[in-house]
Structure formats: structure tokens, C-alpha cells
Design an enzyme around this catalytic site. Structure first.
Site, mmCIF file in Angstrom:
data_model
loop_
_atom_site.group_PDB
_atom_site.id
_atom_site.type_symbol
_atom_site.label_atom_id
_atom_site.label_comp_id
_atom_site.label_asym_id
_atom_site.label_seq_id
_atom_site.Cartn_x
_atom_site.Cartn_y
_atom_site.Cartn_z
ATOM 1 N N TYR A 15 -16.148 26.494 16.324
ATOM 2 C CA TYR A 15 -14.906 25.965 16.897
ATOM 3 C C TYR A 15 -14.067 27.136 17.390
ATOM 4 C CZ TYR A 15 -10.218 24.005 17.199
ATOM 5 O OH TYR A 15 -8.969 23.633 17.650
ATOM 6 N N LEU A 16 -13.530 27.023 18.602
ATOM 7 C CA LEU A 16 -12.742 28.113 19.187
ATOM 8 C C LEU A 16 -11.258 27.869 18.997
ATOM 9 C CD1 LEU A 16 -12.746 30.711 21.026
ATOM 10 C CD2 LEU A 16 -12.144 29.139 22.873
ATOM 11 N N GLU A 32 -5.427 18.039 14.445
ATOM 12 C CA GLU A 32 -5.049 18.169 15.850
ATOM 13 C C GLU A 32 -4.726 16.824 16.485
ATOM 14 O OE1 GLU A 32 -4.353 20.814 17.176
ATOM 15 O OE2 GLU A 32 -5.457 22.451 16.242
ATOM 16 N N TYR A 55 6.420 29.801 17.626
ATOM 17 C CA TYR A 55 5.030 29.579 17.998
ATOM 18 C C TYR A 55 4.395 30.859 18.541
ATOM 19 C CZ TYR A 55 1.004 27.177 20.046
ATOM 20 O OH TYR A 55 -0.265 26.771 20.366
ATOM 21 N N SER A 97 -2.177 28.611 18.247
ATOM 22 C CA SER A 97 -1.696 28.906 16.897
ATOM 23 C C SER A 97 -2.836 29.023 15.897
ATOM 24 C CB SER A 97 -0.722 27.817 16.441
ATOM 25 O OG SER A 97 -1.347 26.549 16.425
#
EC number: 4.3.2.9
Length: 263
Positions: free
Chosen positions: A24-25, A115, A163, A29
């Protein structure tokens, strides 16, 4: 579209509950070790700093005006793109730099749930090139899954300072190339500069944040098994954010000032 990059449906078999580890890329954040790993109790089986040609970083993922106006997103790069070389400034054009995490099936589903359960993101499979400690490309190329937001905010807008600090600190924690860190350091962030904007922030915190926090907790719970939220929740998410940004564009922006670009 760059060769090897595939846009997928959130219901695609490639995104279904995995039985083997997946790469997973993280490029936003999720570069932050604290935000990505510690808070979500994730332990990667392996990590690699990588670059993907044909994608690039953008801050056009809509958040909440006056609070978190924009988040990181990735988009298809417009050709032609020059290959970045260590020692040269990172332009942010043509390639996407991030950290690939090899995740267990359980940790992979944790990411999908956290997500938004597919409520705002579209999966992408793309070939990633592993980098050495000084940023040079290796011969190791492997497919990664990442997420991008197809519904974007156009025009000038910035992520919050909070952020951007996650991204900058994460890039340093991951020992990413100094040229990329310098690029993040030079990227502007949203700042409230007027009393009207302060009032706008308070209004949005009081009016929107309680409902949004509850909504995303419900989505996480309902997508626990597959990482995918039910269709009614996806529709509700679009209505909520469409209403919030629609009223901002038509009303709040003119009353309280700019809530996504510092004035």
C-alpha cells in the site's frame, strides 16, 4: 494514462478482502509514522521509499473549510514528464514520491476502513520503483495500491499547517530524499488571517464537525469486514460534503472570507 497505472472500482476483485500481504502506498498524511502506524496500530511487514512515474501529488482533496480545507491527493500526470535525478530540485511534476508499506490482510483492511470505506476514494494500482537511501532508482519494481479522490476542489487552496507538518515530519522520519523534503517545506499551508475567518472556523466546527465525526465512525464500523461501506452510506457522504461545500461557495465564503486559501 501512464503505462501500468490502473484506475479501479472500489468493488473491483483486486480490492476485495485479501488473503496475502499487499503493498500500500502512502503519499499524504500516511507518511507520518505516528499518524499512520501508531494511531491505527499497524505493523508493516516491510517499508520502502518509492517513486511512481505518471502520478503526481496534488492538494485538491476537499476537507472542511476553515479547518482542514484540503488534503493530499494523487492525480494522473500530464505528459511529457522528466525523470527526476538525485541532486536536482523535486518539481512535483510527473512523478509521485511516497512510502510503500507491505501490509497484512488485516492491516490492509484497517486502512480501507480508516480512509472512509470507499466513500470518497478510488483505488489505483501502479508500478513503484524502489529508491536507495540517496534517492537513486533501483531495479526493484513492484505494484502498489493507493487511493485517490476523483471529486476535487479546483482553484487555489491549501492544506492546513497541522496537516503539512504531518507530511514534513513523516518525510523526515522515513528518511526520504532531501529534495522532496525541501519541496514539502516550500509548499504553502492555509492560515487564518482575519477575525471573520476565525468566526467562520467556529461556525464550521459547531455546525459540521460533530455530525461528520459521528458519520465517519459509523462508516468505519459498517465497513469492518470488507473495507467497503454500504451504498447508502456512500450516497450520504456525497450529500453531506456536497451540501457543506455548496453552502460555503454560495454563502459562507462571502460572509466569513476565504476558507481554503489564506487572504
Amino acid at each position: 494514462m501512464a503505462s501500468g497505472i490502473q484506475l479501479l472500482s472500489p468493488t473491483s476483485p483486486e480490492i476485495a478482502a485479501p488473503t496475502e500481504p499487499r503493498w500500500y502506498l502512502g503519499y499524504g498524511s500516511n507518511l507520518s509514522l505516528t499518524g499512520f502506524l501508531v494511531k491505527r496500530n499497524i505493523t508493516p511487514l516491510d517499508t520502502k521509499v518509492v517513486v511512481i512515474d505518471g502520478l503526481e501529488l496534488a492538494f485538491d482533496n476537499p476537507g472542511v473549510p476553515y479547518i482542514e480545507p484540503r488534503f493530499a491527493n494523487c492525480r494522473i500526470a500530464e505528459p511529457p514528464a522528466e525523470m527526476w535525478l538525485p541532486g536536482n530540485p523535486w518539481s512535483g511534476r510527473g512523478s509521485l514520491m511516497g512510502v510503500a508499506y507491505l501490509l497484512s490482510p488485516a492491516d490492509y483492511l484497517t486502512i480501507l476502513r480508516s480512509e472512509g470505506g470507499g466513500s470518497s476514494y478510488q483505488p489505483i494500482i501502479a508500478p513503484a520503483v524502489s529508491l536507495t537511501a540517496d534517492g537513486a532508482r533501483t531495479q526493484q519494481v513492484f505494484d502498489v495500491i493507493t487511493l485517490h479522490t476523483p471529486t476535487i476542489r479546483r482553484g487555489t487552496g491549501y492544506a492546513s499547517l497541522r496537516y503539512m507538518k504531518l507530511l514534513r515530519n513523516g518525510a523526515r522520519e522515513q528518511h526520504m530524499p532531501e529534495e522532496f523534503i525541501a519541496y514539502l517545506d516550500a509548499t504553502p499551508s492555509y492560515a487564518i488571517t482575519s477575525f471573520r475567518q476565525k468566526i467562520g472556523r467556529l461556525v464550521h466546527i459547531a455546525f459540521w464537525m460533530p455530525g461528520l465525526l459521528v458519520f465517519f465512525r459509523i462508516i468505519a464500523r459498517m465497513s469492518a469486514k470488507t473495507g467497503r461501506a454500504p451504498a447508502p452510506m456512500l450516497f450520504t457522504r456525497r450529500v453531506l460534503f456536497g451540501t457543506m461545500w455548496g453552502t460555503y461557495d454560495l454563502l459562507w465564503k462571502w460572509i466569513f472570507g476565504d476558507g481554503e486559501a489564506s487572504s
